[in-house]
Design an enzyme around this catalytic site. Structure first.
Site, PDB file in Angstrom:
ATOM      1  N   ASP A   1      -1.354  -0.602   6.141  1.00  0.00           N
ATOM      2  CA  ASP A   1      -1.457   0.463   7.417  1.00  0.00           C
ATOM      3  C   ASP A   1      -2.801   0.449   7.825  1.00  0.00           C
ATOM      4  O   ASP A   1      -2.962   1.090   9.131  1.00  0.00           O
ATOM      5  CB  ASP A   1      -0.816   1.962   7.065  1.00  0.00           C
ATOM      6  CG  ASP A   1      -1.724   2.684   6.360  1.00  0.00           C
ATOM      7  OD1 ASP A   1      -2.397   3.659   6.906  1.00  0.00           O
ATOM      8  OD2 ASP A   1      -2.265   2.188   5.163  1.00  0.00           O
TER       9      ASP A   1
ATOM     10  N   ASP B   1       0.784  -1.219   0.066  1.00  0.00           N
ATOM     11  CA  ASP B   1      -0.113   0.170  -0.138  1.00  0.00           C
ATOM     12  C   ASP B   1       1.084   1.218   0.014  1.00  0.00           C
ATOM     13  O   ASP B   1       2.299   1.251   0.436  1.00  0.00           O
ATOM     14  CB  ASP B   1      -0.880  -0.095   1.096  1.00  0.00           C
ATOM     15  CG  ASP B   1      -1.612   1.321   1.424  1.00  0.00           C
ATOM     16  OD1 ASP B   1      -2.697   1.629   0.423  1.00  0.00           O
ATOM     17  OD2 ASP B   1      -1.488   1.792   2.368  1.00  0.00           O
TER      18      ASP B   1
ATOM     19  N   ASP C   1      -0.010   5.156   0.862  1.00  0.00           N
ATOM     20  CA  ASP C   1      -0.253   6.052   1.672  1.00  0.00           C
ATOM     21  C   ASP C   1      -0.490   5.691   3.220  1.00  0.00           C
ATOM     22  O   ASP C   1      -1.150   4.634   3.587  1.00  0.00           O
ATOM     23  CB  ASP C   1      -1.644   6.630   1.391  1.00  0.00           C
ATOM     24  CG  ASP C   1      -1.582   7.441  -0.069  1.00  0.00           C
ATOM     25  OD1 ASP C   1      -0.669   8.163  -0.364  1.00  0.00           O
ATOM     26  OD2 ASP C   1      -2.224   7.151  -0.850  1.00  0.00           O
TER      27      ASP C   1
END
Length: 237
Positions: A175, A16, A18
């Site tokens: 995240d 991922d 961001d």
């Protein structure tokens, strides 16, 4: 008859972007705050932004448009936010130091990598370029290129397809709970590094193959690298 793509055995690593590779959430928050201010919304704060961490930009704006009663079409909002974000990201985007170390080690070891993100394709490309990560990870997939964003698995499955990898041979670094859920739905292993440490107890994270409950402050490239290559690590959980 349509031929199936030839697959190569793992590990293949899908990041991922961001909040995982780069600390772009402050820029996304500021872009969203400025955009909503144009439409008379003055109370959009950081806490409100954190509800959407891990959710694609289009999905986020669809919800915010309804919540704030904004008449403008989603496409207009999307174009506005992307333009604001690109301006901010191009000026400054920080890579999490241990993530950069991991990317460089995986690249040196010849491990295939890709980025799969809810951001627009233009935003992903701009961030990878300004941070220099494009030299290591040239392959990236945006949620705007697939039918459904996270927590659906589409973007991860498309990344695997483009890498020529079976989902079971892929490991996702995420995240946010929606991203971890998408990884599981794709049949992939997941290493979780919660951007918001308070979400570490989320069921999607609890099901992760490797959980750095303290977030980026607890993450080490060495621990992730060892687990990726099937070697025992310590202190990750």
């Amino acid at each position: 008859m349509t031929s199936r793509p030839v697959t190569t055995p793992g590990p293949h690593v899908i990041f991922d972007l961001d909040g995982t590779l780069v600390d772009s959430e402050p820029n996304y928050y500021e872009a969203g705050r400025r955009l909503l201010a144009r439409y008379g919304v003055r109370d959009f704060d950081w806490e409100a932004h954190t509800r959407f961490i891990g959710i694609g930009t289009r999905e986020t704006l669809t919800v915010l448009r309804a919540e704030y009663g904004i008449d403008a079409p989603v496409e207009e909002l999307l174009a506005g936010k992307n333009a604001l974000y690109l301006e901010l990201a191009g000026a400054s985007t920080e890579v999490f130091p241990q993530m950069r170390v991991l990317v460089e080690r995986l690249y040196a070891a010849g491990v295939p990598m890709a980025v799969a993100s809810g951001s627009s394709r233009a935003a992903i490309g701009a961030v990878l370029a300004v941070t220099g990560l494009d030299a290591y990870i040239p392959l990236y997939v945006s949620a705007e290129e697939v039918a459904r964003g996270k927590p659906e698995p589409d973007v991860f499955l498309e990344a695997a397809r483009r890498m020529g990898a079976a989902p079971a041979d892929c490991v996702v670094l995420e995240d946010a709970p929606p991203g971890a859920a998408a990884a599981h739905a794709a049949g992939m292993r997941c290493f979780a590094v919660p951007y918001v440490p308070e979400t570490a107890s989320d069921p999607a994270f609890e099901a992760a193959d490797l959980l750095f409950a303290g977030g980026q402050s607890a993450f080490t490239a060495d621990a992730a690298y060892r687990r990726l290559l099937g070697r025992p690590g310590s202190g990750e959980r």
